[in-house]
Scaffold this motif. Structure first.
Motif, PDB file in Angstrom:
ATOM      1  N   TYR A   1       0.826  -1.200   0.000  1.00 40.03           N
ATOM      2  CA  TYR A   1       0.000   0.000   0.000  1.00 40.03           C
ATOM      3  C   TYR A   1       0.860   1.250   0.000  1.00 40.03           C
ATOM      4  O   TYR A   1       0.585   2.227  -0.671  1.00 40.03           O
ATOM      5  CB  TYR A   1      -0.944  -0.003   1.213  1.00 40.03           C
ATOM      6  N   GLU A   2       1.927   1.181   0.766  1.00 39.32           N
ATOM      7  CA  GLU A   2       2.789   2.353   0.830  1.00 39.32           C
ATOM      8  C   GLU A   2       3.452   2.605  -0.523  1.00 39.32           C
ATOM      9  O   GLU A   2       3.588   3.747  -0.971  1.00 39.32           O
ATOM     10  CB  GLU A   2       3.847   2.201   1.929  1.00 39.32           C
ATOM     11  N   LEU A   3       3.819   1.528  -1.169  1.00 42.37           N
ATOM     12  CA  LEU A   3       4.427   1.647  -2.489  1.00 42.37           C
ATOM     13  C   LEU A   3       3.448   2.317  -3.448  1.00 42.37           C
ATOM     14  O   LEU A   3       3.807   3.177  -4.238  1.00 42.37           O
ATOM     15  CB  LEU A   3       4.794   0.241  -2.988  1.00 42.37           C
ATOM     16  N   HIS A   4       2.187   1.928  -3.341  1.00 42.59           N
ATOM     17  CA  HIS A   4       1.178   2.535  -4.210  1.00 42.59           C
ATOM     18  C   HIS A   4       1.024   4.032  -3.901  1.00 42.59           C
ATOM     19  O   HIS A   4       0.932   4.852  -4.805  1.00 42.59           O
ATOM     20  CB  HIS A   4      -0.166   1.814  -4.090  1.00 42.59           C
ATOM     21  N   ASP A   5       1.017   4.378  -2.599  1.00 41.90           N
ATOM     22  CA  ASP A   5       0.908   5.794  -2.234  1.00 41.90           C
ATOM     23  C   ASP A   5       2.088   6.582  -2.792  1.00 41.90           C
ATOM     24  O   ASP A   5       1.967   7.742  -3.164  1.00 41.90           O
ATOM     25  CB  ASP A   5       0.905   5.963  -0.708  1.00 41.90           C
ATOM     26  N   ARG A   6       3.246   5.941  -2.812  1.00 40.81           N
ATOM     27  CA  ARG A   6       4.437   6.651  -3.287  1.00 40.81           C
ATOM     28  C   ARG A   6       4.440   6.826  -4.800  1.00 40.81           C
ATOM     29  O   ARG A   6       4.827   7.856  -5.312  1.00 40.81           O
ATOM     30  CB  ARG A   6       5.719   5.913  -2.856  1.00 40.81           C
ATOM     31  N   ILE A   7       4.010   5.775  -5.522  1.00 42.21           N
ATOM     32  CA  ILE A   7       4.166   5.797  -6.978  1.00 42.21           C
ATOM     33  C   ILE A   7       2.905   6.247  -7.709  1.00 42.21           C
ATOM     34  O   ILE A   7       2.976   6.842  -8.773  1.00 42.21           O
ATOM     35  CB  ILE A   7       4.636   4.409  -7.473  1.00 42.21           C
ATOM     36  N   GLY A   8       1.731   5.985  -7.126  1.00 42.32           N
ATOM     37  CA  GLY A   8       0.481   6.415  -7.742  1.00 42.32           C
ATOM     38  C   GLY A   8       0.049   5.500  -8.874  1.00 42.32           C
ATOM     39  O   GLY A   8       0.491   4.364  -8.969  1.00 42.32           O
TER      40      GLY A   8
ATOM     41  N   ALA B   1      12.931   9.883   9.455  1.00 44.93           N
ATOM     42  CA  ALA B   1      14.148   9.746   8.658  1.00 44.93           C
ATOM     43  C   ALA B   1      14.081  10.637   7.415  1.00 44.93           C
ATOM     44  O   ALA B   1      14.822  10.433   6.458  1.00 44.93           O
ATOM     45  CB  ALA B   1      14.354   8.282   8.267  1.00 44.93           C
ATOM     46  N   ALA B   2      13.157  11.623   7.446  1.00 44.93           N
ATOM     47  CA  ALA B   2      12.966  12.550   6.322  1.00 44.93           C
ATOM     48  C   ALA B   2      12.613  11.844   5.009  1.00 44.93           C
ATOM     49  O   ALA B   2      12.923  12.329   3.921  1.00 44.93           O
ATOM     50  CB  ALA B   2      14.181  13.485   6.147  1.00 44.93           C
ATOM     51  N   GLN B   3      11.928  10.691   5.152  1.00 48.19           N
ATOM     52  CA  GLN B   3      11.479   9.944   3.976  1.00 48.19           C
ATOM     53  C   GLN B   3      10.093  10.376   3.526  1.00 48.19           C
ATOM     54  O   GLN B   3       9.465   9.715   2.704  1.00 48.19           O
ATOM     55  CB  GLN B   3      11.437   8.433   4.297  1.00 48.19           C
ATOM     56  N   GLY B   4       9.602  11.469   4.106  1.00 49.74           N
ATOM     57  CA  GLY B   4       8.284  11.951   3.748  1.00 49.74           C
ATOM     58  C   GLY B   4       7.196  11.102   4.365  1.00 49.74           C
ATOM     59  O   GLY B   4       7.478  10.112   5.034  1.00 49.74           O
ATOM     60  N   SER B   5       5.947  11.518   4.152  1.00 50.92           N
ATOM     61  CA  SER B   5       4.841  10.706   4.651  1.00 50.92           C
ATOM     62  C   SER B   5       3.613  10.994   3.824  1.00 50.92           C
ATOM     63  O   SER B   5       3.595  11.930   3.015  1.00 50.92           O
ATOM     64  CB  SER B   5       4.593  10.978   6.135  1.00 50.92           C
ATOM     65  N   TYR B   6       2.625  10.151   4.012  1.00 55.41           N
ATOM     66  CA  TYR B   6       1.409  10.248   3.212  1.00 55.41           C
ATOM     67  C   TYR B   6       0.246  10.071   4.155  1.00 55.41           C
ATOM     68  O   TYR B   6       0.185   9.083   4.872  1.00 55.41           O
ATOM     69  CB  TYR B   6       1.422   9.141   2.166  1.00 55.41           C
ATOM     70  N   ALA B   7      -0.637  11.051   4.214  1.00 62.67           N
ATOM     71  CA  ALA B   7      -1.778  10.942   5.123  1.00 62.67           C
ATOM     72  C   ALA B   7      -2.947  11.703   4.537  1.00 62.67           C
ATOM     73  O   ALA B   7      -2.781  12.816   4.033  1.00 62.67           O
ATOM     74  CB  ALA B   7      -1.422  11.515   6.489  1.00 62.67           C
ATOM     75  N   GLY B   8      -4.112  11.089   4.604  1.00 68.07           N
ATOM     76  CA  GLY B   8      -5.335  11.743   4.150  1.00 68.07           C
ATOM     77  C   GLY B   8      -5.242  12.243   2.716  1.00 68.07           C
ATOM     78  O   GLY B   8      -5.757  13.301   2.392  1.00 68.07           O
ATOM     79  N   GLY B   9      -4.574  11.470   1.855  1.00 71.06           N
ATOM     80  CA  GLY B   9      -4.494  11.847   0.441  1.00 71.06           C
ATOM     81  C   GLY B   9      -3.483  12.943   0.162  1.00 71.06           C
ATOM     82  O   GLY B   9      -3.345  13.408  -0.960  1.00 71.06           O
ATOM     83  N   GLU B  10      -2.765  13.366   1.191  1.00 70.18           N
ATOM     84  CA  GLU B  10      -1.775  14.429   0.986  1.00 70.18           C
ATOM     85  C   GLU B  10      -0.375  13.859   1.189  1.00 70.18           C
ATOM     86  O   GLU B  10      -0.160  13.081   2.119  1.00 70.18           O
ATOM     87  CB  GLU B  10      -2.016  15.538   2.012  1.00 70.18           C
ATOM     88  N   SER B  11       0.568  14.250   0.324  1.00 70.87           N
ATOM     89  CA  SER B  11       1.923  13.735   0.545  1.00 70.87           C
ATOM     90  C   SER B  11       2.851  14.833   1.029  1.00 70.87           C
ATOM     91  O   SER B  11       2.841  15.953   0.516  1.00 70.87           O
ATOM     92  CB  SER B  11       2.479  13.071  -0.705  1.00 70.87           C
ATOM     93  N   PHE B  12       3.611  14.490   2.036  1.00 69.91           N
ATOM     94  CA  PHE B  12       4.617  15.383   2.600  1.00 69.91           C
ATOM     95  C   PHE B  12       5.952  14.974   2.002  1.00 69.91           C
ATOM     96  O   PHE B  12       6.329  13.812   2.090  1.00 69.91           O
ATOM     97  CB  PHE B  12       4.620  15.264   4.121  1.00 69.91           C
ATOM     98  N   PRO B  13       6.666  15.902   1.385  1.00 69.31           N
ATOM     99  CA  PRO B  13       7.801  15.489   0.571  1.00 69.31           C
ATOM    100  C   PRO B  13       8.954  14.834   1.341  1.00 69.31           C
ATOM    101  O   PRO B  13       9.209  15.142   2.497  1.00 69.31           O
ATOM    102  CB  PRO B  13       8.270  16.800  -0.069  1.00 69.31           C
TER     103      PRO B  13
END
Ligand code: HEC
Ligand code: HEC
Length: 208
Positions: free
Chosen positions: A19-26, A144-156
């Motif tokens: 799931y995380e991979l999908h959030d990252r790549i779209g 680790a400054a790898q960004g995050s994804y929450a509520g459809g928004e991505s933090f770089p």
């Protein structure tokens, strides 16, 4: 499907679940994205696979697709100003952009071999300074400054980005020359950062 994707294009999937991979790549197609990013000369400036070697050009490798697309649209609308990218962004369709973003997001970012310890930066990064409205960077950009994804928004993702680029952006958030973050949150965060703190944060984060 995603696992297949992972093996086909050599995504470093370790540590990311499906799931995380999908959030990252779209939902874009990284293979067509690779070809399109060459045709559109993105790699000419942003480097092979998005790992630019010149600090003038931010690294796109491993960046969240949602963030790449948002920035591109902000350059297109003028919400983010940069003479080169404002021109580049006008000429690319949304479909091509989705594929190109998926391609860069799927690439592994070249990272520093060793973290540069820095007390001032580490403290600000991990706990912020609420007296000055400096929210902990880790709360949005991840420990680790790898960004995050929450509520459809991505933090770089910030780790492994060029120090000079990070410094430049923090200065632009502070002076409000850049003001395209949701709710102006990055302007609030950067408003009372001192020069030496910006320098320290840029150095520290680029080595993460
Ligand atoms: C002629 C050089 C050049 C080309 C070609 C170019 N870029 Fe850029 N790009 C830049 C520069 C310079 C910046 C930094 C802008 C700033 O400092 O605000 C940038 C910034 C970006 C950003 C923001 C990155 C971040 O971390 O916020 C994205 C996303 C981006 N470019 C995507 C692309 C894509 C996709 C293409 C191809 C369609 C492309 N660029 C082509 C020079 C270029
Ligand atoms: C409340 C959440 C939040 C906090 C806390 C936060 N950021 Fe951000 N930051 C964001 C978001 C969201 C963006 C993307 C803004 C956009 O869409 O342009 C961003 C963008 C950035 C960028 C630009 C990245 C690029 O590639 O251009 C830098 C640099 C940055 N943040 C550094 C920091 C630092 C350093 C701290 C801590 C002092 C921090 N941020 C704290 C949410 C946050």
């Amino acid at each position: 499907m995603l696992l297949l994707l992972g093996t086909n294009i050599g995504v470093r999937a370790e540590g990311y679940d499906e799931y995380e991979l999908h959030d990252r790549i779209g939902s874009g197609n990284p293979q067509s994205g690779e070809a399109k990013s060459r045709e559109e000369l993105c790699q000419g400036c942003h480097g092979e696979q998005g790992n630019s070697t010149s600090a003038e050009f931010p690294r796109l490798a491993g960046q969240y697709t949602g963030y790449i697309i948002k920035q591109f649209r902000d350059f297109r609308s003028g919400a983010r100003q940069h003479h080169v990218m404002n021109a580049v962004a006008g000429s690319i369709s949304d479909e091509d952009l989705t594929d190109i973003a998926a391609y860069f997001a799927s690439r592994e970012r070249i990272r520093a071999k060793q973290k540069k310890p820095n007390d001032i930066a580490e403290r600000l990064y991990r706990t912020g300074d609420m007296k000055r409205s400096i929210l902990a960077c880790s709360s949005c950009h991840g420990g680790a400054a790898q960004g995050s994804y929450a509520g459809g928004e991505s933090f770089p993702v910030l780790a492994g980005q060029h120090k000079l680029y990070l410094r430049e952006q923090l200065l632009k958030w502070r002076s409000k020359e850049r003001k395209n973050s949701p709710g102006g949150v990055m302007n609030v965060v950067a408003e009372s950062l001192r020069d030496e703190e910006i320098e320290a944060l840029a150095e520290y984060i680029s080595s993460m």
